[in-house]
Write a protein that holds these residues in place. Structure first.
Motif, PDB file in Angstrom:
ATOM      1  N   LEU A  18       9.259  37.627  20.875  1.00 28.78           N
ATOM      2  CA  LEU A  18      10.269  38.975  21.573  1.00 28.78           C
ATOM      3  C   LEU A  18       9.561  40.025  21.837  1.00 28.78           C
ATOM      4  O   LEU A  18       9.222  40.489  20.733  1.00 28.78           O
ATOM      5  N   LEU A  19       8.991  40.492  22.846  1.00 28.15           N
ATOM      6  CA  LEU A  19       8.968  42.089  22.666  1.00 28.15           C
ATOM      7  C   LEU A  19      10.692  42.540  22.786  1.00 28.15           C
ATOM      8  O   LEU A  19      10.901  42.471  23.895  1.00 28.15           O
ATOM      9  N   VAL A  20      10.442  44.107  22.523  1.00 28.16           N
ATOM     10  CA  VAL A  20      11.650  44.439  22.332  1.00 28.16           C
ATOM     11  C   VAL A  20      11.563  45.943  22.157  1.00 28.16           C
ATOM     12  O   VAL A  20       9.804  46.181  22.100  1.00 28.16           O
ATOM     13  N   ASN A  21      11.881  46.749  23.150  1.00 30.25           N
ATOM     14  CA  ASN A  21      11.597  48.467  23.286  1.00 30.25           C
ATOM     15  C   ASN A  21      12.561  48.807  21.289  1.00 30.25           C
ATOM     16  O   ASN A  21      12.586  48.436  21.224  1.00 30.25           O
ATOM     17  N   GLU A  22      12.248  50.660  22.497  1.00 31.83           N
ATOM     18  CA  GLU A  22      12.261  50.837  20.965  1.00 31.83           C
ATOM     19  C   GLU A  22      13.818  51.196  20.209  1.00 31.83           C
ATOM     20  O   GLU A  22      14.705  51.136  19.110  1.00 31.83           O
ATOM     21  N   TYR A  23      15.250  50.290  21.144  1.00 33.90           N
ATOM     22  CA  TYR A  23      16.024  50.085  20.625  1.00 33.90           C
ATOM     23  C   TYR A  23      16.301  48.662  20.268  1.00 33.90           C
ATOM     24  O   TYR A  23      17.539  48.010  20.502  1.00 33.90           O
ATOM     25  N   LEU A  24      15.092  47.709  20.304  1.00 32.01           N
ATOM     26  CA  LEU A  24      15.193  46.669  19.708  1.00 32.01           C
ATOM     27  C   LEU A  24      16.084  45.382  20.996  1.00 32.01           C
ATOM     28  O   LEU A  24      16.525  43.908  20.749  1.00 32.01           O
ATOM     29  N   VAL A  25      15.920  46.105  21.992  1.00 28.85           N
ATOM     30  CA  VAL A  25      16.470  45.405  23.462  1.00 28.85           C
ATOM     31  C   VAL A  25      15.382  44.512  24.313  1.00 28.85           C
ATOM     32  O   VAL A  25      13.965  44.665  23.930  1.00 28.85           O
TER      33      VAL A  25
ATOM     34  N   ALA B 234      29.390  31.301  25.731  1.00 28.63           N
ATOM     35  CA  ALA B 234      28.887  32.146  26.288  1.00 28.63           C
ATOM     36  C   ALA B 234      28.787  33.201  25.616  1.00 28.63           C
ATOM     37  O   ALA B 234      29.938  33.770  24.537  1.00 28.63           O
ATOM     38  N   PHE B 235      28.158  34.758  25.932  1.00 30.41           N
ATOM     39  CA  PHE B 235      28.051  36.168  25.478  1.00 30.41           C
ATOM     40  C   PHE B 235      27.907  36.666  26.147  1.00 30.41           C
ATOM     41  O   PHE B 235      27.900  36.527  27.295  1.00 30.41           O
ATOM     42  N   ASP B 236      28.415  38.162  25.530  1.00 28.53           N
ATOM     43  CA  ASP B 236      28.633  39.692  26.712  1.00 28.53           C
ATOM     44  C   ASP B 236      26.826  39.973  26.089  1.00 28.53           C
ATOM     45  O   ASP B 236      26.604  40.521  26.738  1.00 28.53           O
ATOM     46  N   MET B 237      27.097  40.259  24.713  1.00 30.36           N
ATOM     47  CA  MET B 237      26.052  40.816  24.361  1.00 30.36           C
ATOM     48  C   MET B 237      25.356  39.884  23.094  1.00 30.36           C
ATOM     49  O   MET B 237      25.933  39.293  22.544  1.00 30.36           O
ATOM     50  N   LEU B 238      23.798  39.934  22.997  1.00 33.50           N
ATOM     51  CA  LEU B 238      23.093  38.175  22.116  1.00 33.50           C
ATOM     52  C   LEU B 238      22.753  39.220  21.404  1.00 33.50           C
ATOM     53  O   LEU B 238      21.402  39.740  21.827  1.00 33.50           O
ATOM     54  N   VAL B 239      22.383  38.655  19.921  1.00 35.64           N
ATOM     55  CA  VAL B 239      21.439  38.667  19.508  1.00 35.64           C
ATOM     56  C   VAL B 239      20.759  38.075  18.608  1.00 35.64           C
ATOM     57  O   VAL B 239      21.258  37.260  18.279  1.00 35.64           O
ATOM     58  N   VAL B 240      19.077  38.006  18.216  1.00 32.50           N
ATOM     59  CA  VAL B 240      18.747  36.564  18.595  1.00 32.50           C
ATOM     60  C   VAL B 240      17.973  37.588  17.012  1.00 32.50           C
ATOM     61  O   VAL B 240      17.931  38.127  17.231  1.00 32.50           O
ATOM     62  N   GLY B 241      17.791  36.673  16.163  1.00 34.46           N
ATOM     63  CA  GLY B 241      17.423  36.724  14.836  1.00 34.46           C
ATOM     64  C   GLY B 241      17.137  35.214  13.961  1.00 34.46           C
ATOM     65  O   GLY B 241      17.715  35.611  12.649  1.00 34.46           O
ATOM     66  N   VAL B 242      16.391  34.498  14.363  1.00 31.17           N
ATOM     67  CA  VAL B 242      16.896  33.572  14.512  1.00 31.17           C
ATOM     68  C   VAL B 242      15.001  32.849  13.635  1.00 31.17           C
ATOM     69  O   VAL B 242      14.876  31.751  12.894  1.00 31.17           O
ATOM     70  N   GLY B 243      13.891  34.753  12.997  1.00 30.90           N
ATOM     71  CA  GLY B 243      13.196  34.039  12.460  1.00 30.90           C
ATOM     72  C   GLY B 243      12.269  33.397  12.731  1.00 30.90           C
ATOM     73  O   GLY B 243      12.464  33.184  14.740  1.00 30.90           O
ATOM     74  N   ALA B 244      11.031  33.207  11.814  1.00 28.20           N
ATOM     75  CA  ALA B 244      10.091  32.164  12.915  1.00 28.20           C
ATOM     76  C   ALA B 244       9.973  30.370  12.051  1.00 28.20           C
ATOM     77  O   ALA B 244      10.661  30.594  11.039  1.00 28.20           O
TER      78      ALA B 244
ATOM     79  N   LYS C 238      12.879  43.085  26.495  1.00 25.54           N
ATOM     80  CA  LYS C 238      12.002  43.483  27.633  1.00 25.54           C
ATOM     81  C   LYS C 238      12.674  42.221  28.442  1.00 25.54           C
ATOM     82  O   LYS C 238      12.251  41.426  27.975  1.00 25.54           O
ATOM     83  N   GLY C 239      12.778  43.288  29.745  1.00 27.78           N
ATOM     84  CA  GLY C 239      13.232  42.273  30.591  1.00 27.78           C
ATOM     85  C   GLY C 239      14.706  41.532  30.926  1.00 27.78           C
ATOM     86  O   GLY C 239      15.080  41.224  31.639  1.00 27.78           O
ATOM     87  N   THR C 240      15.760  42.409  29.327  1.00 33.75           N
ATOM     88  CA  THR C 240      17.049  41.953  29.582  1.00 33.75           C
ATOM     89  C   THR C 240      17.713  42.989  29.550  1.00 33.75           C
ATOM     90  O   THR C 240      16.864  43.914  28.758  1.00 33.75           O
ATOM     91  N   GLU C 241      18.625  42.862  29.239  1.00 35.53           N
ATOM     92  CA  GLU C 241      19.673  43.844  28.727  1.00 35.53           C
ATOM     93  C   GLU C 241      20.647  44.167  27.866  1.00 35.53           C
ATOM     94  O   GLU C 241      21.461  45.211  27.442  1.00 35.53           O
ATOM     95  N   ASP C 242      21.112  42.723  27.745  1.00 31.06           N
ATOM     96  CA  ASP C 242      22.153  42.133  26.700  1.00 31.06           C
ATOM     97  C   ASP C 242      21.476  41.664  25.547  1.00 31.06           C
ATOM     98  O   ASP C 242      22.936  41.172  24.736  1.00 31.06           O
ATOM     99  N   ILE C 243      20.436  42.165  25.535  1.00 38.88           N
ATOM    100  CA  ILE C 243      19.753  40.677  24.884  1.00 38.88           C
ATOM    101  C   ILE C 243      19.053  41.639  23.259  1.00 38.88           C
ATOM    102  O   ILE C 243      18.132  42.317  23.989  1.00 38.88           O
ATOM    103  N   TRP C 244      19.410  42.186  22.013  1.00 37.60           N
ATOM    104  CA  TRP C 244      18.505  42.052  21.625  1.00 37.60           C
ATOM    105  C   TRP C 244      17.895  41.001  20.704  1.00 37.60           C
ATOM    106  O   TRP C 244      17.935  40.027  20.209  1.00 37.60           O
ATOM    107  N   ALA C 245      16.886  41.810  19.586  1.00 31.90           N
ATOM    108  CA  ALA C 245      16.069  41.111  18.639  1.00 31.90           C
ATOM    109  C   ALA C 245      15.724  41.301  17.874  1.00 31.90           C
ATOM    110  O   ALA C 245      15.183  42.600  17.533  1.00 31.90           O
ATOM    111  N   VAL C 246      15.569  40.945  16.230  1.00 39.70           N
ATOM    112  CA  VAL C 246      15.310  41.856  14.908  1.00 39.70           C
ATOM    113  C   VAL C 246      14.063  40.466  13.965  1.00 39.70           C
ATOM    114  O   VAL C 246      14.589  38.982  14.580  1.00 39.70           O
ATOM    115  N   GLY C 247      13.764  41.182  13.154  1.00 39.60           N
ATOM    116  CA  GLY C 247      13.580  39.613  12.324  1.00 39.60           C
ATOM    117  C   GLY C 247      11.710  39.087  12.632  1.00 39.60           C
ATOM    118  O   GLY C 247      11.509  40.096  13.606  1.00 39.60           O
TER     119      GLY C 247
END
Ligand code: NAD
Length: 494
Positions: free
Chosen positions: A328-335, A132-142, A337-346
Motif C-alpha cells: 500500500l502506497l502511503v503519504n508522509e502521514y502514513l495515509v 464498520a469503521f470511521d478510521m482504519l489502520v491496516v497493519g496486517v503484515g505480509a 494514498k487515494g483514501t482519507e480515513d485509512i492508514w497503513a503501517v509495517g
C-alpha cells in the motif's frame, strides 16, 4: 483503588481487571486496527484509547517478538517466552478496547466496512461478521514470498509464525532420528541430514547460524551417529548474503560461516522444489548456467515478503494504488494514498524503508501520536466554539475580556498541537546473529556508522534484543531459557 491500574516501577503493574475499564463514550469515532504485529501493537501501546471506540482484529491473539523466532526452531528459546497476549496489554488501557480473533478477509473502503472471518478450529455458530469503521489502520503484515516456484508450499517450511518454528523444530529431530534408523542407506542418511536454507537475508542467515549451533552444542553429543553427515547449506540467488549490511560485515559473516562449516551457495537460484531435492540454477565463474539437483531432509524457505490477498484486494479498489506492486502506497502521514480515513503501517505499507520491525514499530508509535493529536485538536476546537458562544453572550466587558483571554490561550495550544510534522524514520542500526556466539551490527548512533562483528557484538545483540522484548515477563522468560540451555543443553525431544 482495589483492582485499579497502579504502576509500581520496572514495567510492573498491579492488575486492572477488564471489567473495571471505562467503556468508550457514545459518539466517539470507531477506530479499527487490523493486526497484532509490530506496527499495530506499537500504535496500541501509545494510543489514548479514551478518545476512540477502538476495535482490534487479528487472527493471532498475541504479539510475537519475531527477532528471537529463529532461536525457537532449536529450542534455545521456548516460543511462549516471546509471545505476549493482546488481552494482557489491552487491559492496562483506561478505556476498554474490543478484540476479535479473526482474519480480515475484505476491506470495502467505500462502504467503510471490514469483513472478518473466525478461522479457529472450534467452530462457533457465528464465523463471519462485518465491522464498520470511521478510521482504519491496516497493519496486517505480509506473507511468505514463493515467487510462484512450484513445490515450495508443499515441501518447504517457512519461518514467520510460532507454528512455523515448531514445525521446523519437529522436522529437525525427525530428520536426525530417521537418519539413524536401523539399516538406513548411506545416501538416504546423507540426504536426511542435509539442512537447506533458501534465502540469504537476515532470516536465512540467523536460522542457519542457530541450526549449526544446535548441532555443535547438542545434537552431535546426543546422537553421535549423525556427526559425519549433518550439514547446513545456505542458498542465495544474489552474489552475497545479507545485502543490507556493509561489505566488511558480509565478509565477516561469510568467513564465520566457513569456520562453522556452513556452506554458502551464492549466485544459486532455486527453480523448483521436489519432495526430496531442489532444482537449482547456479552461475559459474564464466557466466555459464549450471542446473543441479540438491537433496535435502529439511528445507527452510526464507526469501522475503509478499502481499497478503486482503491488501491486494484493497489496492485493486483504489485507483491511486493500481500501479503499486509491493504494498500500500502511503503519504508522509502514513495515509493510504487515494483514501482519507485509512492508514497503513509495517510490512504491508510502502514508505521507502525496508520492511523491518524497527520501521513498523516507529510507524505505529507515530500514528498513536497523530491520533492522540487529532483527538486533542477536536477537543480544543469544541471548547473554542463554546467559548465564542459565551463571549457573545457575556453581560459585561470584564467577562468578555476574560473569555477572550481564554480563547487566545486555547488558540495558542491549538497551533502547538497542530504542528505535528510528518513521519520520519530514525534508523537505529541493523543486527543479526550469525552463530557460534557471534553477531554482526551496523550501528549508526553508537560511534558513527560503526560496523562490528564478533563476541562483544554478540553480548550487545543479546542485551539489545532483551531490552526490546515486550514486557518484563518476556525478558525474565528469555533469560531463563538462555540459562537453561547453557546448563542443560537444548531439549532434543520431538
Ligand atoms: P530478504 O528479502 O531480506 O532476503 C531474501 C533473500 O532470498 C534475498 O537475498 C533473495 O535474493 C533470496 N532469494 C529469493 N528467491 C530466491 C531463490 N529462488 N533462490 C535463492 N535465493 C532466493 O528476506 P528476510 O531475510 O526474510 O527478511 C525480510 C525483511 O525482514 C527484510 O527487510 C529484513 O531486513 C528484515 N529482517 C531483519 C532482521 C534483522 O535485522 N536481524 C531479521 C529478519 C528479517
Amino acid at each position: 483503588a482495589a483492582g485499579a491500574l497502579v504502576y509500581v516501577g520496572y514495567e510492573i503493574y498491579l492488575m486492572r481487571h477488564p471489567a473495571e475499564q471505562e467503556v468508550p463514550e457514545e459518539g466517539k469515532k470507531t477506530l479499527v486496527v487490523l493486526g497484532t504485529g509490530w506496527g499495530s501493537v506499537s500504535l496500541l501501546k501509545k494510543l489514548d484509547t479514551e478518545n476512540y471506540n477502538v476495535i482490534v482484529i487479528s487472527p493471532r491473539n498475541y504479539f510475537l517478538f519475531t527477532p528471537l523466532l529463529p532461536s525457537c526452531t532449536t529450542g534455545q528459546i521456548e516460543h511462549r517466552s516471546i509471545m505476549e497476549p493482546v488481552r494482557n496489554f489491552l487491559r492496562h488501557k483506561k478505556t476498554a478496547v474490543k478484540f476479535y480473533e479473526a482474519e480480515a478477509t475484505k476491506i470495502d473502503y467505500k462502504k467503510k466496512v471490514v469483513y472478518i472471518n473466525d478461522e479457529s478450529e472450534i467452530k462457533g455458530n457465528v464465523r463471519t461478521s462485518e465491522i464498520a469503521f470511521d478510521m482504519l489502520v491496516v497493519g496486517v503484515g505480509a506473507e511468505n514470498a514463493t515467487f510462484g516456484i512450484p513445490g515450495v508450499r508443499e515441501h518447504g517450511l517457512f519461518l514467520k509464525e510460532v507454528g512455523d518454528a515448531q514445525k521446523i523444530r519437529r522436522r529437525i529431530m525427525d530428520c536426525c532420528e530417521t537418519a539413524v534408523f536401523r539399516d538406513q542407506s548411506p545416501e538416504e542418511r546423507a540426504r536426511l541430514l542435509h539442512m537447506v536454507v533458501v534465502g540469504g537475508g537476515p532470516t536465512g542467515v540467523e536460522f542457519a547460524g542457530e541450526l549449526q549451533d544446535f548441532f555443535q552444542d547438542d545434537l552431535r553429543k546426543w546422537i553421535p551417529e549423525i556427526q559425519d553427515n549433518f550439514h547446513v547449506t545456505l542458498v542465495e540467488a544474489l552474489p552475497n548474503v545479507l545485502p543490507m549490511f556493509s561489505k566488511q560485515l558480509i565478509d565477516y559473516t561469510e568467513r564465520t560461516f566457513k569456520e562453522e562449516t556452513i556452506t554458502i551457495r551464492t549466485k544459486t537460484m532455486v527453480k523448483k522444489v521436489h519432495e526430496k531435492y531442489i532444482e537449482a540454477e547456479s552461475t559459474g565463474p564464466d557466466g555459464q548456467k549450471i542446473t543441479e539437483n540438491i537433496p535435502y531432509g529439511l528445507l527452510v524457505w526464507a526469501t522475503g515478503n509478499a502481499l497478503r490477498p486482503v491488501v491486494k484486494d484493497l489496492m485493486m479498489q483504489i485507483p491511486a494504488q493500481k500501479d503499486s506492486r509491493r504494498g500500500l502506497l502511503v503519504n508522509e502521514y502514513l495515509v493510504v494514498k487515494g483514501t482519507e480515513d485509512i492508514w497503513a503501517v509495517g510490512d504491508c505499507a510502502i514508505a521507502n524503508y525496508a520492511p523491518t520491525a524497527q520501521v513498523a514499530s516507529q510507524e505505529g508509535a507515530f500514528l498513536a501520536r497523530l491520533f492522540n493529536n487529532i483527538a486533542k485538536t477536536q477537543a480544543i476546537e469544541d471548547k473554542l466554539s463554546q467559548l465564542s458562544d459565551l463571549q457573545s453572550k457575556a453581560p459585561n466587558k470584564e467577562e468578555r475580556d476574560q473569555v477572550f483571554a481564554d480563547i487566545k490561550e486555547l488558540q495558542k495550544r491549538l497551533r502547538r498541537v497542530k504542528q505535528m510534522g510528518p513521519f520520519e524514520y530514525s534508523h537505529q542500526g541493523s543486527l543479526a546473529y550469525i552463530g557460534s556466539d557471534k553477531a554482526v551490527a551496523d550501528i549508526s548512533w553508537l560511534t558513527g556508522n560503526v560496523a562490528t562483528g564478533g563476541g562483544l557484538t554478540y553480548i550487545f545483540w543479546r542485551s539489545a534484543y532483551l531490552s526490546m522484548c515486550w514486557s518484563m515477563r518476556n525478558r525474565i522468560l528469555v533469560v531463563m531459557d538462555w540459562a537453561k540451555t547453557k546448563m542443560f543443553g537444548r531439549d532434543v525431544s520431538r
